[in-house]
Design a protein around this motif. Structure first.
Motif, PDB file in Angstrom:
ATOM      1  N   SER A 158       0.859  -1.229   0.050  1.00 46.98           N
ATOM      2  CA  SER A 158      -0.141  -0.056  -0.149  1.00 46.98           C
ATOM      3  C   SER A 158       0.782   1.365  -0.132  1.00 46.98           C
ATOM      4  CB  SER A 158      -0.814   0.038   1.108  1.00 46.98           C
ATOM      5  OG  SER A 158      -0.220   0.234   2.336  1.00 46.98           O
ATOM      6  N   GLY A 159       0.349   2.337  -0.267  1.00 47.67           N
ATOM      7  CA  GLY A 159       1.147   3.422  -0.463  1.00 47.67           C
ATOM      8  C   GLY A 159       0.249   4.869  -0.712  1.00 47.67           C
ATOM      9  N   GLY A 160       0.634   5.981  -0.270  1.00 48.81           N
ATOM     10  CA  GLY A 160      -0.157   7.216  -0.482  1.00 48.81           C
ATOM     11  C   GLY A 160       0.551   8.510  -0.666  1.00 48.81           C
ATOM     12  N   HIS A 161       0.229   9.494  -1.235  1.00 47.11           N
ATOM     13  CA  HIS A 161       1.077  10.882  -0.956  1.00 47.11           C
ATOM     14  C   HIS A 161      -0.144  12.020  -1.049  1.00 47.11           C
ATOM     15  CE1 HIS A 161       3.969  13.670  -1.297  1.00 47.11           C
ATOM     16  NE2 HIS A 161       3.294  14.508  -2.256  1.00 47.11           N
ATOM     17  N   THR A 203       3.367  11.432   3.240  1.00 43.07           N
ATOM     18  CA  THR A 203       3.581   9.864   2.463  1.00 43.07           C
ATOM     19  C   THR A 203       3.663   8.635   3.268  1.00 43.07           C
ATOM     20  OG1 THR A 203       4.879  11.506   0.882  1.00 43.07           O
ATOM     21  CG2 THR A 203       5.057   9.143   0.679  1.00 43.07           C
ATOM     22  N   PHE A 204       3.165   7.575   2.617  1.00 47.33           N
ATOM     23  CA  PHE A 204       3.484   6.159   3.458  1.00 47.33           C
ATOM     24  C   PHE A 204       3.565   5.222   2.553  1.00 47.33           C
ATOM     25  CE2 PHE A 204      -1.115   5.800   2.539  1.00 47.33           C
ATOM     26  CZ  PHE A 204      -1.229   4.554   2.350  1.00 47.33           C
ATOM     27  N   PHE A 205       4.330   4.169   3.010  1.00 50.50           N
ATOM     28  CA  PHE A 205       4.481   2.752   2.222  1.00 50.50           C
ATOM     29  C   PHE A 205       4.229   1.883   2.999  1.00 50.50           C
ATOM     30  CE2 PHE A 205       6.724   5.960  -0.480  1.00 50.50           C
ATOM     31  CZ  PHE A 205       5.937   5.718  -1.753  1.00 50.50           C
ATOM     32  N   VAL A 256       5.899   5.953   7.486  1.00 49.53           N
ATOM     33  CA  VAL A 256       5.321   7.265   7.113  1.00 49.53           C
ATOM     34  C   VAL A 256       6.213   8.551   7.412  1.00 49.53           C
ATOM     35  CG1 VAL A 256       3.265   8.747   8.014  1.00 49.53           C
ATOM     36  CG2 VAL A 256       3.151   6.397   8.200  1.00 49.53           C
ATOM     37  N   TYR A 257       6.143   9.442   6.317  1.00 50.67           N
ATOM     38  CA  TYR A 257       7.326  10.498   6.346  1.00 50.67           C
ATOM     39  C   TYR A 257       6.603  11.684   5.789  1.00 50.67           C
ATOM     40  CZ  TYR A 257       8.706   9.040   1.665  1.00 50.67           C
ATOM     41  OH  TYR A 257       8.415   8.868   0.247  1.00 50.67           O
ATOM     42  N   GLY A 258       7.601  12.740   5.875  1.00 45.45           N
ATOM     43  CA  GLY A 258       7.196  14.084   5.249  1.00 45.45           C
ATOM     44  C   GLY A 258       6.190  14.806   6.292  1.00 45.45           C
ATOM     45  N   GLY A 299      11.229  12.295  12.848  1.00 41.44           N
ATOM     46  CA  GLY A 299      10.698  11.516  12.154  1.00 41.44           C
ATOM     47  C   GLY A 299      10.100  11.771  10.884  1.00 41.44           C
ATOM     48  N   THR A 300      10.737  12.930  10.299  1.00 46.04           N
ATOM     49  CA  THR A 300      10.070  13.174   9.177  1.00 46.04           C
ATOM     50  C   THR A 300      10.889  12.540   7.831  1.00 46.04           C
ATOM     51  OG1 THR A 300      11.522  15.236   8.658  1.00 46.04           O
ATOM     52  CG2 THR A 300       9.406  15.549   9.959  1.00 46.04           C
ATOM     53  N   ASP A 301      11.726  11.671   8.191  1.00 44.34           N
ATOM     54  CA  ASP A 301      12.788  11.186   7.211  1.00 44.34           C
ATOM     55  C   ASP A 301      11.929   9.908   7.045  1.00 44.34           C
ATOM     56  OD1 ASP A 301      13.401  10.159   9.589  1.00 44.34           O
ATOM     57  OD2 ASP A 301      15.448   9.605   9.009  1.00 44.34           O
ATOM     58  N   MET A 302      12.458   9.424   5.694  1.00 43.92           N
ATOM     59  CA  MET A 302      11.892   8.071   5.183  1.00 43.92           C
ATOM     60  C   MET A 302      12.400   6.754   5.761  1.00 43.92           C
ATOM     61  SD  MET A 302      11.543   6.822   1.255  1.00 43.92           S
ATOM     62  CE  MET A 302      10.989   5.026   0.500  1.00 43.92           C
ATOM     63  N   THR A 303      12.323   6.592   7.282  1.00 41.39           N
ATOM     64  CA  THR A 303      13.009   5.577   7.844  1.00 41.39           C
ATOM     65  C   THR A 303      11.958   4.443   7.811  1.00 41.39           C
ATOM     66  OG1 THR A 303      14.234   7.058   9.197  1.00 41.39           O
ATOM     67  CG2 THR A 303      14.238   4.821  10.202  1.00 41.39           C
ATOM     68  N   LEU A 304      12.390   3.119   7.551  1.00 48.23           N
ATOM     69  CA  LEU A 304      11.623   2.130   7.484  1.00 48.23           C
ATOM     70  C   LEU A 304      11.411   1.302   8.940  1.00 48.23           C
ATOM     71  CD1 LEU A 304      10.198   0.457   5.504  1.00 48.23           C
ATOM     72  CD2 LEU A 304      12.001  -1.058   5.253  1.00 48.23           C
ATOM     73  N   ARG A 305      10.289   0.983   9.108  1.00 43.56           N
ATOM     74  CA  ARG A 305      10.012   0.037  10.325  1.00 43.56           C
ATOM     75  C   ARG A 305       9.790  -1.270   9.823  1.00 43.56           C
ATOM     76  NH1 ARG A 305       9.850   5.682  10.727  1.00 43.56           N
ATOM     77  NH2 ARG A 305       9.516   6.587  12.758  1.00 43.56           N
TER      78      ARG A 305
END
Length: 786
Positions: free
Chosen positions: A641-644, A687-689, A719-721, A737-743
């Motif tokens: 899933s993803g979105g912006h 944004t999220f993935f 989730v970032y941005g 926590g605004t960076d695209m760090t993966l959990r």
């Protein structure tokens, strides 16, 4: 009653006599009549009628004064009078020019009661009986009622139930009638055996069929109830299972159920011949219909050479071709598949022949067996009606739609000859099933504000038998409270448009510096594009009210925030007004336990139709199911899933994306992503993935009939941005926590198809997280059928 006739022909008269003695009953019947050949009567006289009026008797006599009559008319009159159930004896004679009808009346029933019935209540049994209060007492009807009661008990697994009757005379030709029931013990199923199966184990085939072995929960599930109809349905289910896995020659040699009277248990045995496994060979489309191009239809063929032969692929191809040809103006066109087996190569070449077919029209659609669902709910799934051209593909498509509704345990559609050679009667046999559910779920939030969360819901998919969907849900926890009401009318204004609304109220006190109360509604309508593709339009309105969770009379709390925050948290409520559009592709084979298919959805949303929010969002999600090991019943699934979002004005916290605890197991809802540095409050992201992989399997050492499955899973997401202006809260710190760090997390589940519905227990361990993330390792939920 049945009356026999002996005809003695003479020059001027015919004597008719017939007699029948009913043994084992409470009465004997003598029917006799004498009539002149081609005689004409002037009047009809009724004798013996007391409670039944003379007019009622005359109305059931087919002989009319002033008109010739024959012995056939006398026979018909006698039969009609007996059929009313009011009479124990009927005699018709001719006296001069008068037809004399002499009757003996049956007793009248004052009251009907059923005694000894604990498992099936009166309100279920009494409406099915022929014998009714204030109706005639008839031994024939009583015998039929005894059988009806026994069949009702057999349907719940009590085949050895016995029924007797008692009558209590009240005088004046009235009686009380009592049915006395000995319910007996439940008839169980001790074994389900398969003979001749090589490709699949007994346990795998047992998971396919409807009938199950008895276990400690069978008194709730009733899946161990044996009857002939279920056995026939299981045969068809086995055929479809094998046909869709390459075994085109499969057949059920026999199926039998043997009752051990000593233990009151059945042993069911299916003897099968699996045959050879096939793949698809070459596939072609041929047309004998002028104006229909075979090459154009070739692209509609679902499968490809080398794929495993599946009967449903053939059916799907037939449906696609039939619809395309009908759209070109050939409603009677017929698509016939012709399979050419080659055992030496293990392939089946399929040719689809399109010909004009016979002209036939639907005379009527006859619906049977629906005790709860209304007729029009079933009829509207047909794309044809009375008088339309008969098309087998349309009938097959209606059957698939009816099965997909989930309202019926079985659906069978057959045809019968109509009143003329080109007329067809479509017969629809269905059996209603439970469509309501009660659900409850729970989870535990960690952290300073952690605690238990509970949720409950009531859902009905076939409200009042009208096919409408309604759901009421409520949840509460240490820091939250929510309520939801949803309603859907699947055929709005008579069109295939699923229109509905949602009303919701959510209170969230999980953040340190603010509480958020959200109340609003959604209006939505869904229209089908194809059988697998649909589109949805939605309007949503929400009123969001922020309230500070700090005590501003407390000096310690006031020191933590500057005065601008006080202004912001009190200048609400804010309004979000948005429209959204979704396109959904759905080929999932089973909603309860998907084994094959794809679910994919893309949504775009625009906010700014009034209100305070202004943004455009696009998001999507997809999940794919596939059998990894057929015989072991190991099912694999992957999901993404993803979105912006793009903000047009001052982006609010509630406008941004947050992941739920189901999107990324092991973490709380809104547990990852951008946060206010000083407070740790979640702000959401632009944004999220997410991505997930899961494999489920039957639990070892546990009978498959018990419905337990295990699963291993791995989830990842981010989730970032951030577009929220943090200084509007009076906080000088930057957002973290605004960076695209993966959990990421891994975990295991126990899934139980319980008598109360599917239950799932998840335990997830975060393997990649940030220090400020909020975790939730344990989660479970159950859904209960009633």
């Amino acid at each position: 009653m049945k009356a026999g006739s002996n005809f003695l022909n003479a020059v001027s008269a015919v004597a008719l006599s017939a007699s029948m003695v009913v043994t084992g009953g409470s009465f004997a019947t003598l029917v006799s009549a004498t009539a002149a050949e081609a005689a004409v009567i002037r009047s009809i006289q009724v004798r013996g009628a007391d409670r039944v009026s003379a007019d009622t008797v005359k109305a059931n006599v087919t002989i009319t004064p002033g008109k010739n009559f024959s012995n056939t008319d006398i026979d018909a009159s006698v039969r009609r009078l007996f059929a009313t159930g009011y009479f124990s004896d009927v005699k018709i004679t001719v006296s001069g020019s008068t037809l004399v009808v002499t009757v003996n009346e049956n007793q009248l029933i004052n009251q009907v009661v059923i005694n000894g019935n604990r498992k099936i209540k009166d309100d279920k049994l009494l409406p099915q009986l022929r014998s009714q209060s204030l109706g005639p007492f008839s031994q024939t009807s009583v015998e039929a009622d005894i059988q009806t009661i026994r069949e009702a008990y057999a349907s719940i697994g009590r085949s050895d139930a016995t029924v007797t009757t008692e009558t209590y005379p009240l005088g004046n030709g009235r009686v009380n009638l009592a049915f006395v029931v000995d319910e007996g013990d439940r008839t169980k199923i001790s074994q389900i055996n398969f003979v001749g199966n090589q490709a699949y184990s007994n346990s795998r085939l047992q998971s396919v069929i409807i009938t199950k072995k008895s276990n400690f929960l069978s008194f709730l599930t009733r899946k161990d109830v044996y009857n002939q109809d279920k056995l026939r349905a299981d045969e068809e289910t086995l055929r479809q299972f094998y046909f869709n896995n390459g075994y085109a020659d499969f057949r059920v040699v026999s199926s039998e159920a043997v009752l051990d009277e000593a233990s009151n248990e059945y042993v069911i045995t299916f003897t099968v011949d699996e045959g050879q496994r096939y793949d698809f060979g070459q596939m072609n489309v041929e047309s004998t219909v002028d104006g229909v191009d075979s090459q154009e239809l070739q692209g509609l063929v679902e499968s490809r050479p080398g794929n495993t032969y599946r009967a449903k692929d053939v059916q799907s191809t037939m449906s696609e071709i039939s619809q395309r040809v009908a759209a070109k103006g050939y409603p009677f066109a017929r698509v016939t598949p012709r399979g050419n087996r080659d055992p030496s190569t293990g392939t089946i070449a399929v040719d689809y022949l399109v010909d004009q077919g016979e002209r036939a029209y639907v005379e009527r659609i006859e619906i049977r067996g629906n005790t709860r669902t209304r007729d029009y709910v079933i009829r509207r799934e047909f794309d044809i009606g009375e008088g339309d051209a008969f098309n087998q593909d349309v009938i097959s498509r209606a059957k698939r739609r009816l099965e997909a509704l989930g309202y019926f345990s079985s659906v069978n559609i057959s045809t019968a000859p109509g009143s003329e050679a080109d007329r067809v009667v479509v017969v629809v046999d269905v059996q209603d099933q439970s469509t309501g559910s009660f659900g409850i779920g729970a989870g535990y939030e960690t952290g300073d504000k952690g605690g238990v969360k509970l949720e409950a819901s009531i859902e009905e998919k076939n409200f009042l038998g009208r096919g409408q969907y309604i759901r009421v849900a409520a949840g509460t926890g240490k820091n939250s409270r929510n309520y939801n009401l949803s309603f859907t009318e699947p055929y709005f204004l008579g069109y295939r448009l699923a229109a509905g609304f949602d009303i919701f109220s959510d209170e969230d006190r999980s953040e340190d510096f603010y509480d958020l109360n959200t109340r609003g509604f959604n209006l939505r309508v869904t229209a089908p594009i194809t059988e697998d593709l649909s589109t949805t339009f939605r309007y949503s309105y929400a009123k969001l009210d922020y309230k500070t969770s700090l005590d501003f009379d407390d000096p310690d709390d006031r020191e933590e925030l500057s005065s601008p925050y006080w202004d912001v948290v009190n200048n609400g409520p804010w309004v979000r007004s948005a429209i959204a559009h979704s396109v959904t592709f759905d080929t999932i084979d089973d909603r309860t336990l998907p084994r094959d298919g794809i679910f994919a959805q893309v949504t775009q949303e625009f906010a700014g139709i009034g209100g305070d929010s202004e943004y455009y969002k696009i998001s999507g999600k997809a999940r794919y199911y596939h059998m990894l090991l057929e015989d072991a019943d190991v099912i694999g699934s992957i999901a993404v899933s993803g979105g912006h979002m793009w903000g047009f004005g001052d982006t609010k916290v509630y406008d941004q994306f947050n992941l739920s605890g189901s999107d990324l197991r092991g973490f709380e809802s809104a547990g990852i992503g951008p946060r206010a540095t000083s407070t740790g409050d979640a702000l959401g992201g632009t944004t999220f993935f997410t991505a997930s992989a899961e494999a489920s399997f039957p639990l070892p050492f546990v009978p498959r009939d018990a419905g337990f499955r295990g699963a291993f899973f791995a989830d990842a997401g981010t989730v970032y941005g951030n577009d929220v202006k943090i200084n509007q809260f009076g906080i000088d710190d930057k957002v973290k926590g605004t960076d695209m760090t993966l959990r990421a997390s891994v975990g295991a589940s126990i899934i139980w198809a319980s008598p109360f519905g599917p239950l799932r227990f998840d335990y997830a361990i975060p393997v990649k997280k940030e220090d400020f993330d909020e975790t939730q390792r344990f989660k479970f939920g159950i859904a209960t059928q009633f």
